[in-house]
Design a protein around this motif. Structure first.
Motif, PDB file in Angstrom:
ATOM      1  N   HIS A  21       0.822  -1.210   0.000  1.00  0.00           N
ATOM      2  CA  HIS A  21       0.000   0.000   0.000  1.00  0.00           C
ATOM      3  C   HIS A  21       0.857   1.261   0.000  1.00  0.00           C
ATOM      4  CE1 HIS A  21      -3.826  -2.062   1.733  1.00  0.00           C
ATOM      5  NE2 HIS A  21      -3.029  -2.968   1.224  1.00  0.00           N
ATOM      6  N   GLN A  22       1.923   1.278   0.816  1.00  0.00           N
ATOM      7  CA  GLN A  22       2.696   2.499   0.978  1.00  0.00           C
ATOM      8  C   GLN A  22       3.942   2.561   0.100  1.00  0.00           C
ATOM      9  OE1 GLN A  22       3.369   3.143   5.181  1.00  0.00           O
ATOM     10  NE2 GLN A  22       1.226   2.819   5.654  1.00  0.00           N
ATOM     11  N   ILE A  23       4.809   1.581   0.193  1.00  0.00           N
ATOM     12  CA  ILE A  23       6.086   1.648  -0.544  1.00  0.00           C
ATOM     13  C   ILE A  23       5.861   1.480  -2.047  1.00  0.00           C
ATOM     14  CG2 ILE A  23       8.334   0.543  -0.905  1.00  0.00           C
ATOM     15  CD1 ILE A  23       8.346  -0.078   2.121  1.00  0.00           C
ATOM     16  N   LEU A  24       5.188   0.409  -2.445  1.00  0.00           N
ATOM     17  CA  LEU A  24       4.969   0.167  -3.870  1.00  0.00           C
ATOM     18  C   LEU A  24       3.781   0.953  -4.420  1.00  0.00           C
ATOM     19  CD1 LEU A  24       5.606  -3.696  -3.997  1.00  0.00           C
ATOM     20  CD2 LEU A  24       7.160  -1.858  -4.703  1.00  0.00           C
ATOM     21  N   GLY A  25       2.818   1.282  -3.560  1.00  0.00           N
ATOM     22  CA  GLY A  25       1.632   2.023  -3.986  1.00  0.00           C
ATOM     23  C   GLY A  25       0.780   1.283  -5.003  1.00  0.00           C
ATOM     24  N   TRP A  26       0.732  -0.055  -4.893  1.00  0.00           N
ATOM     25  CA  TRP A  26       0.001  -0.850  -5.869  1.00  0.00           C
ATOM     26  C   TRP A  26      -1.505  -0.782  -5.667  1.00  0.00           C
ATOM     27  CZ3 TRP A  26       3.051  -6.103  -6.377  1.00  0.00           C
ATOM     28  CH2 TRP A  26       4.223  -5.858  -7.088  1.00  0.00           C
ATOM     29  N   HIS A  27      -1.933  -0.611  -4.437  1.00  0.00           N
ATOM     30  CA  HIS A  27      -3.370  -0.547  -4.163  1.00  0.00           C
ATOM     31  C   HIS A  27      -3.612   0.029  -2.780  1.00  0.00           C
ATOM     32  CE1 HIS A  27      -2.260  -4.602  -2.554  1.00  0.00           C
ATOM     33  NE2 HIS A  27      -3.054  -4.226  -1.562  1.00  0.00           N
ATOM     34  N   HIS A  28      -4.878   0.324  -2.495  1.00  0.00           N
ATOM     35  CA  HIS A  28      -5.341   0.672  -1.159  1.00  0.00           C
ATOM     36  C   HIS A  28      -6.181  -0.490  -0.668  1.00  0.00           C
ATOM     37  CE1 HIS A  28      -3.994   4.782  -1.535  1.00  0.00           C
ATOM     38  NE2 HIS A  28      -4.672   4.910  -2.674  1.00  0.00           N
ATOM     39  N   PHE A  29      -6.540  -0.479   0.611  1.00  0.00           N
ATOM     40  CA  PHE A  29      -7.394  -1.553   1.115  1.00  0.00           C
ATOM     41  C   PHE A  29      -8.728  -1.561   0.380  1.00  0.00           C
ATOM     42  CE2 PHE A  29     -10.631  -3.186   4.047  1.00  0.00           C
ATOM     43  CZ  PHE A  29     -10.179  -4.489   4.129  1.00  0.00           C
ATOM     44  N   TYR A  30      -9.280  -0.381   0.134  1.00  0.00           N
ATOM     45  CA  TYR A  30     -10.535  -0.275  -0.610  1.00  0.00           C
ATOM     46  C   TYR A  30     -10.301   0.630  -1.811  1.00  0.00           C
ATOM     47  CZ  TYR A  30     -15.450   0.426  -1.718  1.00  0.00           C
ATOM     48  OH  TYR A  30     -16.664   0.457  -2.360  1.00  0.00           O
ATOM     49  N   ASP A  31     -10.332   0.057  -3.003  1.00  0.00           N
ATOM     50  CA  ASP A  31     -10.019   0.788  -4.236  1.00  0.00           C
ATOM     51  C   ASP A  31     -11.233   1.088  -5.098  1.00  0.00           C
ATOM     52  OD1 ASP A  31      -7.330   1.318  -4.076  1.00  0.00           O
ATOM     53  OD2 ASP A  31      -6.716  -0.542  -5.037  1.00  0.00           O
ATOM     54  N   ARG A  32     -12.422   0.928  -4.583  1.00  0.00           N
ATOM     55  CA  ARG A  32     -13.613   1.099  -5.421  1.00  0.00           C
ATOM     56  C   ARG A  32     -14.263   2.471  -5.225  1.00  0.00           C
ATOM     57  NH1 ARG A  32     -16.929  -4.343  -5.443  1.00  0.00           N
ATOM     58  NH2 ARG A  32     -17.748  -3.320  -7.281  1.00  0.00           N
ATOM     59  N   SER A  33     -13.457   3.452  -4.830  1.00  0.00           N
ATOM     60  CA  SER A  33     -13.968   4.806  -4.614  1.00  0.00           C
ATOM     61  C   SER A  33     -12.853   5.794  -4.950  1.00  0.00           C
ATOM     62  CB  SER A  33     -14.434   4.951  -3.159  1.00  0.00           C
ATOM     63  OG  SER A  33     -15.061   6.197  -2.956  1.00  0.00           O
ATOM     64  N   THR A  34     -12.845   6.925  -4.306  1.00  0.00           N
ATOM     65  CA  THR A  34     -11.823   7.944  -4.561  1.00  0.00           C
ATOM     66  C   THR A  34     -10.518   7.575  -3.874  1.00  0.00           C
ATOM     67  OG1 THR A  34     -12.407   9.220  -2.593  1.00  0.00           O
ATOM     68  CG2 THR A  34     -13.630   9.718  -4.628  1.00  0.00           C
ATOM     69  N   SER A  35      -9.438   8.253  -4.246  1.00  0.00           N
ATOM     70  CA  SER A  35      -8.155   7.989  -3.587  1.00  0.00           C
ATOM     71  C   SER A  35      -8.204   8.401  -2.115  1.00  0.00           C
ATOM     72  CB  SER A  35      -7.009   8.682  -4.309  1.00  0.00           C
ATOM     73  OG  SER A  35      -7.208  10.080  -4.307  1.00  0.00           O
ATOM     74  N   GLY A  36      -9.017   9.418  -1.786  1.00  0.00           N
ATOM     75  CA  GLY A  36      -9.185   9.813  -0.388  1.00  0.00           C
ATOM     76  C   GLY A  36      -9.813   8.709   0.446  1.00  0.00           C
ATOM     77  N   VAL A  37     -10.822   8.060  -0.107  1.00  0.00           N
ATOM     78  CA  VAL A  37     -11.445   6.932   0.589  1.00  0.00           C
ATOM     79  C   VAL A  37     -10.450   5.783   0.684  1.00  0.00           C
ATOM     80  CG1 VAL A  37     -13.287   5.189   0.448  1.00  0.00           C
ATOM     81  CG2 VAL A  37     -13.799   7.594  -0.005  1.00  0.00           C
ATOM     82  N   GLY A  38      -9.645   5.578  -0.352  1.00  0.00           N
ATOM     83  CA  GLY A  38      -8.609   4.539  -0.315  1.00  0.00           C
ATOM     84  C   GLY A  38      -7.611   4.792   0.800  1.00  0.00           C
ATOM     85  N   LEU A  39      -7.174   6.036   0.942  1.00  0.00           N
ATOM     86  CA  LEU A  39      -6.241   6.369   2.023  1.00  0.00           C
ATOM     87  C   LEU A  39      -6.885   6.184   3.393  1.00  0.00           C
ATOM     88  CD1 LEU A  39      -4.441   9.510   0.574  1.00  0.00           C
ATOM     89  CD2 LEU A  39      -3.447   7.260   1.026  1.00  0.00           C
ATOM     90  N   LEU A  40      -8.144   6.566   3.517  1.00  0.00           N
ATOM     91  CA  LEU A  40      -8.872   6.362   4.770  1.00  0.00           C
ATOM     92  C   LEU A  40      -8.946   4.877   5.100  1.00  0.00           C
ATOM     93  CD1 LEU A  40     -10.650   7.302   7.146  1.00  0.00           C
ATOM     94  CD2 LEU A  40     -12.606   7.145   5.586  1.00  0.00           C
ATOM     95  N   SER A  41      -9.257   4.050   4.106  1.00  0.00           N
ATOM     96  CA  SER A  41      -9.344   2.608   4.344  1.00  0.00           C
ATOM     97  C   SER A  41      -7.986   2.040   4.763  1.00  0.00           C
ATOM     98  CB  SER A  41      -9.883   1.879   3.114  1.00  0.00           C
ATOM     99  OG  SER A  41      -8.951   1.872   2.057  1.00  0.00           O
ATOM    100  N   ASP A  42      -6.901   2.559   4.181  1.00  0.00           N
ATOM    101  CA  ASP A  42      -5.560   2.136   4.596  1.00  0.00           C
ATOM    102  C   ASP A  42      -5.299   2.517   6.050  1.00  0.00           C
ATOM    103  OD1 ASP A  42      -5.006   1.057   2.126  1.00  0.00           O
ATOM    104  OD2 ASP A  42      -3.740   2.724   1.468  1.00  0.00           O
ATOM    105  N   GLY A  43      -5.725   3.716   6.425  1.00  0.00           N
ATOM    106  CA  GLY A  43      -5.547   4.163   7.801  1.00  0.00           C
ATOM    107  C   GLY A  43      -6.322   3.305   8.788  1.00  0.00           C
ATOM    108  N   LEU A  44      -7.536   2.915   8.410  1.00  0.00           N
ATOM    109  CA  LEU A  44      -8.333   2.046   9.283  1.00  0.00           C
ATOM    110  C   LEU A  44      -7.708   0.655   9.394  1.00  0.00           C
ATOM    111  CD1 LEU A  44     -11.909   3.123   8.149  1.00  0.00           C
ATOM    112  CD2 LEU A  44     -10.736   3.721  10.292  1.00  0.00           C
ATOM    113  N   LEU A  45      -7.202   0.126   8.274  1.00  0.00           N
ATOM    114  CA  LEU A  45      -6.500  -1.158   8.311  1.00  0.00           C
ATOM    115  C   LEU A  45      -5.270  -1.064   9.205  1.00  0.00           C
ATOM    116  CD1 LEU A  45      -5.929  -4.078   7.359  1.00  0.00           C
ATOM    117  CD2 LEU A  45      -4.753  -3.086   5.387  1.00  0.00           C
TER     118      LEU A  45
END
Length: 143
Positions: A21-45
């Motif tokens: 998620h962070q180093i390679l930036g291949w995906h977020h935990f939840y990728d079916r919305s905006t990048s902001g929601v993706g970052l939020l989902s990463d933070g929750l994970l």
């Protein structure tokens, strides 16, 4: 064994979060919305994995304090947790729920195979260690 399985799952979640998620930036935990929601989902994970890690180590310390920890069971639990998280993520998150893929813009088949086989290997190591510990009668508490 369960305490170390929690630690193992939290460690694997941390590796996934940090590397993919962070180093390679291949995906977020939840990728079916905006990048902001993706970052939020990463933070929750990340929050969940840290809470599980801290709770797991407090429980681990308590087992050691009470001399109720069998090292063979601890290692088997750790590997079972690593593998269980990896397979759950690869099968449920990636394929069933389609929360995200390992990587975008490429054929994911080799990535899926590598991801799930790695999880299966970790899980099998945990099963083998658990069976060995059971045969030896638990290997006694760790010192």
């Amino acid at each position: 064994m369960a305490v170390c399985a929690v630690i193992g799952a939290a460690v694997m979640a941390s590796v996934d979060e940090i590397v993919f998620h962070q180093i390679l930036g291949w995906h977020h935990f939840y990728d079916r919305s905006t990048s902001g929601v993706g970052l939020l989902s990463d933070g929750l994970l990340h929050t969940a994995e840290l809470l599980a890690l801290v709770a797991g180590f407090f429980l681990y310390a308590d087992l050691r304090r009470r001399r109720a920890l069998a090292s063979a069971h601890a290692w088997s639990g750790f590997f079972l947790g690593l593998g269980a998280f990896q397979l759950f993520d690869g099968i449920v998150d990636h394929k069933l729920l389609r929360l995200h893929q390992i990587r975008y813009g490429v054929d994911v088949t080799p990535y899926d195979w590598a991801w799930n086989i790695a999880g299966l290997v970790l899980l099998l190591i945990g099963v083998i260690l658990a069976l060995r510990a059971a045969r030896r009668g638990g290997a006694g508490p760790a010192s």
